[in-house]
Design an enzyme around this catalytic site. Structure first.
Site, PDB file in Angstrom:
ATOM      1  N   LYS A  13     -16.726  62.132  -3.513  1.00 14.51           N
ATOM      2  CA  LYS A  13     -17.633  62.475  -4.361  1.00 14.51           C
ATOM      3  C   LYS A  13     -17.739  63.591  -5.228  1.00 14.51           C
ATOM      4  CE  LYS A  13     -21.582  61.728  -2.176  1.00 14.51           C
ATOM      5  NZ  LYS A  13     -20.676  61.560  -0.673  1.00 14.51           N
ATOM      6  N   ARG A  90     -30.833  59.455  -1.113  1.00 10.62           N
ATOM      7  CA  ARG A  90     -30.339  59.063   0.098  1.00 10.62           C
ATOM      8  C   ARG A  90     -31.253  58.178   0.840  1.00 10.62           C
ATOM      9  NH1 ARG A  90     -27.288  64.400   2.800  1.00 10.62           N
ATOM     10  NH2 ARG A  90     -25.840  64.274   1.430  1.00 10.62           N
ATOM     11  N   ARG A 129     -11.020  69.971   5.792  1.00 12.30           N
ATOM     12  CA  ARG A 129     -11.657  70.578   4.840  1.00 12.30           C
ATOM     13  C   ARG A 129     -11.918  71.722   4.739  1.00 12.30           C
ATOM     14  NH1 ARG A 129     -16.703  67.653   1.624  1.00 12.30           N
ATOM     15  NH2 ARG A 129     -17.671  68.230   3.368  1.00 12.30           N
ATOM     16  N   ARG A 162     -17.034  74.396   7.126  1.00  9.83           N
ATOM     17  CA  ARG A 162     -18.357  74.199   6.983  1.00  9.83           C
ATOM     18  C   ARG A 162     -18.737  73.560   8.653  1.00  9.83           C
ATOM     19  NH1 ARG A 162     -19.700  70.485   1.853  1.00  9.83           N
ATOM     20  NH2 ARG A 162     -20.756  69.566   3.556  1.00  9.83           N
ATOM     21  N   ARG A 173     -23.457  61.854  10.929  1.00 10.40           N
ATOM     22  CA  ARG A 173     -23.767  61.843   9.508  1.00 10.40           C
ATOM     23  C   ARG A 173     -23.349  60.552   8.745  1.00 10.40           C
ATOM     24  NH1 ARG A 173     -20.265  66.458   7.033  1.00 10.40           N
ATOM     25  NH2 ARG A 173     -20.987  66.083   5.030  1.00 10.40           N
TER      26      ARG A 173
END
Length: 215
Positions: A13, A90, A129, A162, A173
């Site tokens: 996204k 969400r 990431r 992160r 998640r």
């Protein structure tokens, strides 16, 4: 063009949003960015958000909806060319609230874009990431490594992982995402505003696929 981006963490996204912003001049409204900004302020609210995110839990509907509403109702100039919502809604309640906010602002949604991908691929993407602390640029240890390890190509800032990009938190998640998002997908399908995109594709192929879809 006014779009909602749906998809699990790592489906692309953020990358797609960057391309849409550049090509169609759409404002990128990321609830993740707004929440991280609150965390950076170090407020009581920011500390509460930080605790929830580190556990892989979702921040309350009411809080996130309030942040989004403020941006949509008070950012008229920025939103003239359109916008994309990334990370919102969400839950079905948020989707219903968004319908009401957009009706109030006279900015009806054009479509919701559902991006799904293979769980193992998502895990691989997310654990690799890295993000620049200074400018927020995204890198990946395999797919988009920086020229110098740990250093941002754009501004020279420090790259970091992160706290919510570890395997255990990512799996939590994903579970929460799928449980809460299917009803949202159904919500937009009933409105005939749902489009689907293959999140397994790399960014360039994703953008080409979307461009063909829009035409």
């Amino acid at each position: 063009m006014r779009v909602v981006l749906l998809g699990p963490p790592g489906a692309g996204k953020g990358s797609l949003a960057g391309e849409l912003k550049e090509k169609y001049h759409l404002a990128h409204i990321s609830t993740g960015d707004m929440l991280r900004e609150e965390i950076k302020k170090g407020s009581a609210l920011g500390l509460e958000i930080k605790s929830l995110i580190s556990k892989g839990a979702l921040v309350s509907d009411e809080l996130v909806t309030k942040l989004v509403e403020q941006r949509l109702l008070h950012g008229a100039e920025e939103l003239k060319q359109g916008f994309m919502l990334d990370g919102f809604p969400r839950t079905v309640k948020q989707a219903i609230d968004l319908d009401a906010i957009l009706a109030k602002a006279n900015m009806p949604l054009d479509f919701a874009l559902d991006m799904d991908a293979d769980p193992e691929l998502l895990l691989k993407r997310l654990t690799g990431r890295r993000v620049c602390r200074k400018c927020g640029a995204l890198f990946h240890l395999i797919n988009k490594p920086p020229q110098k390890s740990g250093v941002c190509d754009s501004c020279g800032g420090e790259l970091y992982q992160r706290t919510d990009d570890n395997e255990e938190t990512i799996k939590a998640r994903m579970k929460i995402y799928h449980e809460s998002t299917q009803p949202i997908i159904d919500h937009y399908a009933k409105q005939h505003k749902l489009k689907k995109l293959d999140g397994n594709l790399e960014t360039n192929d994703l953008c080409e696929s979307l461009a063909a879809m829009i035409k």
